[in-house]
Write a protein that holds these residues in place. Sequence first.
Motif, PDB file in Angstrom:
ATOM      1  N   TYR A  78       0.638  -1.224  -0.002  1.00 40.68           N
ATOM      2  CA  TYR A  78       0.165  -0.080   0.047  1.00 40.68           C
ATOM      3  C   TYR A  78       0.920   1.044  -0.040  1.00 40.68           C
ATOM      4  O   TYR A  78       0.519   2.278   0.516  1.00 40.68           O
ATOM      5  CB  TYR A  78      -0.795  -0.041   1.283  1.00 40.68           C
ATOM      6  N   GLU A  79       1.903   1.271  -0.710  1.00 41.34           N
ATOM      7  CA  GLU A  79       2.909   2.209  -0.558  1.00 41.34           C
ATOM      8  C   GLU A  79       2.294   3.569  -1.430  1.00 41.34           C
ATOM      9  O   GLU A  79       2.851   4.840  -0.931  1.00 41.34           O
ATOM     10  CB  GLU A  79       4.193   2.086  -1.494  1.00 41.34           C
ATOM     11  N   GLN A  80       1.537   3.461  -2.126  1.00 40.33           N
ATOM     12  CA  GLN A  80       0.835   4.632  -2.820  1.00 40.33           C
ATOM     13  C   GLN A  80      -0.115   5.537  -1.637  1.00 40.33           C
ATOM     14  O   GLN A  80       0.407   6.687  -1.770  1.00 40.33           O
ATOM     15  CB  GLN A  80      -0.227   4.335  -4.052  1.00 40.33           C
ATOM     16  N   ALA A  81      -0.895   4.907  -0.952  1.00 42.59           N
ATOM     17  CA  ALA A  81      -1.394   5.597   0.058  1.00 42.59           C
ATOM     18  C   ALA A  81      -0.358   6.243   1.131  1.00 42.59           C
ATOM     19  O   ALA A  81      -0.586   7.276   1.736  1.00 42.59           O
ATOM     20  CB  ALA A  81      -2.325   4.759   0.930  1.00 42.59           C
ATOM     21  N   LYS A  82       0.576   5.431   1.481  1.00 47.73           N
ATOM     22  CA  LYS A  82       1.562   5.967   2.456  1.00 47.73           C
ATOM     23  C   LYS A  82       2.463   7.179   1.828  1.00 47.73           C
ATOM     24  O   LYS A  82       2.735   8.224   2.621  1.00 47.73           O
ATOM     25  CB  LYS A  82       2.682   4.832   2.752  1.00 47.73           C
TER      26      LYS A  82
ATOM     27  N   LYS B 211      -7.348  -7.027   1.143  1.00 43.60           N
ATOM     28  CA  LYS B 211      -6.345  -6.195   0.481  1.00 43.60           C
ATOM     29  C   LYS B 211      -7.156  -4.829   0.235  1.00 43.60           C
ATOM     30  O   LYS B 211      -6.607  -3.793   0.203  1.00 43.60           O
ATOM     31  CB  LYS B 211      -5.928  -7.022  -0.617  1.00 43.60           C
ATOM     32  N   THR B 212      -8.220  -4.977  -0.332  1.00 46.81           N
ATOM     33  CA  THR B 212      -9.087  -3.848  -0.828  1.00 46.81           C
ATOM     34  C   THR B 212      -9.434  -3.026   0.304  1.00 46.81           C
ATOM     35  O   THR B 212      -9.602  -1.714   0.148  1.00 46.81           O
ATOM     36  CB  THR B 212     -10.385  -3.937  -1.632  1.00 46.81           C
TER      37      THR B 212
ATOM     38  N   ARG C 103      -7.866  -2.471   3.227  1.00 45.14           N
ATOM     39  CA  ARG C 103      -6.812  -2.192   3.726  1.00 45.14           C
ATOM     40  C   ARG C 103      -6.287  -0.754   2.653  1.00 45.14           C
ATOM     41  O   ARG C 103      -6.018   0.243   3.239  1.00 45.14           O
ATOM     42  CB  ARG C 103      -5.481  -2.931   3.960  1.00 45.14           C
ATOM     43  N   GLN C 104      -6.197  -1.178   1.501  1.00 46.47           N
ATOM     44  CA  GLN C 104      -5.803   0.111   0.467  1.00 46.47           C
ATOM     45  C   GLN C 104      -6.738   1.341   0.549  1.00 46.47           C
ATOM     46  O   GLN C 104      -6.283   2.170   0.711  1.00 46.47           O
ATOM     47  CB  GLN C 104      -6.061  -0.492  -1.048  1.00 46.47           C
ATOM     48  N   SER C 105      -8.229   0.868   0.772  1.00 41.01           N
ATOM     49  CA  SER C 105      -9.075   2.075   0.783  1.00 41.01           C
ATOM     50  C   SER C 105      -9.013   2.755   2.319  1.00 41.01           C
ATOM     51  O   SER C 105      -9.098   4.096   2.274  1.00 41.01           O
ATOM     52  CB  SER C 105     -10.661   1.557   0.541  1.00 41.01           C
TER      53      SER C 105
ATOM     54  N   LEU D 120      -6.212   3.176   4.247  1.00 37.40           N
ATOM     55  CA  LEU D 120      -5.040   4.044   4.275  1.00 37.40           C
ATOM     56  C   LEU D 120      -5.284   5.261   3.121  1.00 37.40           C
ATOM     57  O   LEU D 120      -4.675   6.136   3.521  1.00 37.40           O
ATOM     58  CB  LEU D 120      -3.655   3.033   3.784  1.00 37.40           C
ATOM     59  N   ALA D 121      -5.917   4.794   2.168  1.00 35.44           N
ATOM     60  CA  ALA D 121      -6.194   6.285   1.204  1.00 35.44           C
ATOM     61  C   ALA D 121      -6.968   7.118   2.029  1.00 35.44           C
ATOM     62  O   ALA D 121      -6.608   8.247   1.887  1.00 35.44           O
ATOM     63  CB  ALA D 121      -6.827   5.716  -0.097  1.00 35.44           C
TER      64      ALA D 121
END
Length: 374
Positions: free
Chosen positions: A215-219, A286-287, A289-291, A293-294
Motif C-alpha cells: 500500500y505504498e501509494q497511500a503511504k 487487500k481492498t 486496507r488499501q481504501s 489507508l487512502a
Amino acid sequence: MSTSSTVDRAFRAALYDTDDAALDTGASLLAADPAADAELDRRGEEFVATAWRRGWQPADVVRIVRRELDDVHVRLVSALIRAQAPHDDRPRGPRWNAQLDEVTADPAPRADRFSHATAVLELYRLLLRLPALEPLEEAAAPGPRDRRPESRVLGRIRALLAKAEATGFPEEAEALSAKAQELMARHSVDEALLAAQAPSGEAPGACRIGVEPPYEQAKAVLLDAVAGANHCRAVWNEPLGFSTVVGFASDLEAVELLYTSLLVQATTAMTKAEAAQRAGGRKRTKTFRQSFLAAYAHRVGTRLAAAAESQVGDDLLPVLASREVAVADRTDRLFPETTTTRLRGVSDAAGWEEGARAADDARVGARPRLPRNG
C-alpha cells in the motif's frame, strides 16, 4: 594465479550476466581461492564508495538491499559500509553520520564458502546496477561551539512516540504523545523564531524517507500531506521505494517524526477495524486496507492543512513565505521533471469510511500558534 585475477574472473562470469549458471561459476572460483577474500572485500568497499558518488546515502543502500535481497545481504552490505567509512574523505553532515551510527555491525553468519561467495556476488550485482540519484548535499557537522542539541531532542521525541505506540493503555499513550508533541512544538517554535529574529543563511536541505510496500501509494500520499503541512515538499520515487523530502532542518525533523507516528497509528487502527470487518464475515482484506489507508491519508492531509493555516502569526508570514520559496526552488533544481500519479485500488466503501474515522481520531500534533515579535 593472483587473488586479483581470481576476483576479476569471478566478476566477469557473474556480475555482468544475470544467469544463475554464471553466478554459480563466479561463486565456485571465489570459493576455491581463500586468498581472494581480502581483495573481494576491498572491491565491495569500492562499490559502496561508488554508490556515495552516485548520490546514495547509507540508509538508502541498506533500504534497497533489504527491499531486493535477504537478511544475509543486509548484514554483508552493513559490514562494507562500516569498513569503508574510515576511508571516506568527503566531509559529511550530521544526517549522514546519524545514518552511519544506525548501520549495525553484526557479521553475517558464515556459511560454506560457496554459499558465502554466492551471497556476496548477488549483493555486488545489485550495487553495480544502482542508478544515479539526486545528490542531497548537506553541510558538514558544525563545530562544538555551533552545535545545537537537535539530535538529542529528536532522540527524546522518538523515544516518547515509540513508547506511546507500543503501550496498550490509552491514557499512557495520550500522556506520552502529549509530551512528545510538546517537545516537537517547542523545538519548532525555537527554530522559527531564530529564523525570524536572527537569519542564519541556512538553506533548505533534503532527506529520503522510506515508503515501503504494501500500500505504498497511500503511504506516499500521507507523507506528502505531512510534508506540505510542515512547509516541505515530497517527491516520491516509486521504483526505489522512498520519497525525497525538501525543507529546512527543523521542518524535516517534524515531517519524519509525524509521518512515522501517524503511520503507526494508522496501522494499529486499520488492524482493529479489519478484525471487526472480518468478524462480520468480510474477506476482502487487500481492498479494505488499501481504501482504509487512502482515506486516512486524505483526511489527515485535510486536518494538517487546516491546522497549519491557523497556527502562524501574521508577523511570521513573510518569513515563512521566503522559506517556502527557497524550498520550492531547491525542489525544482533537484527534480526539474516530475509527474503525477492517480491513487489506484481505492474501491472499498467500508475501508474508506473506517480510514476517515481513524484519521479524525489521530493525534496530529499541531504546532501551537507562534508568538508575535516585539
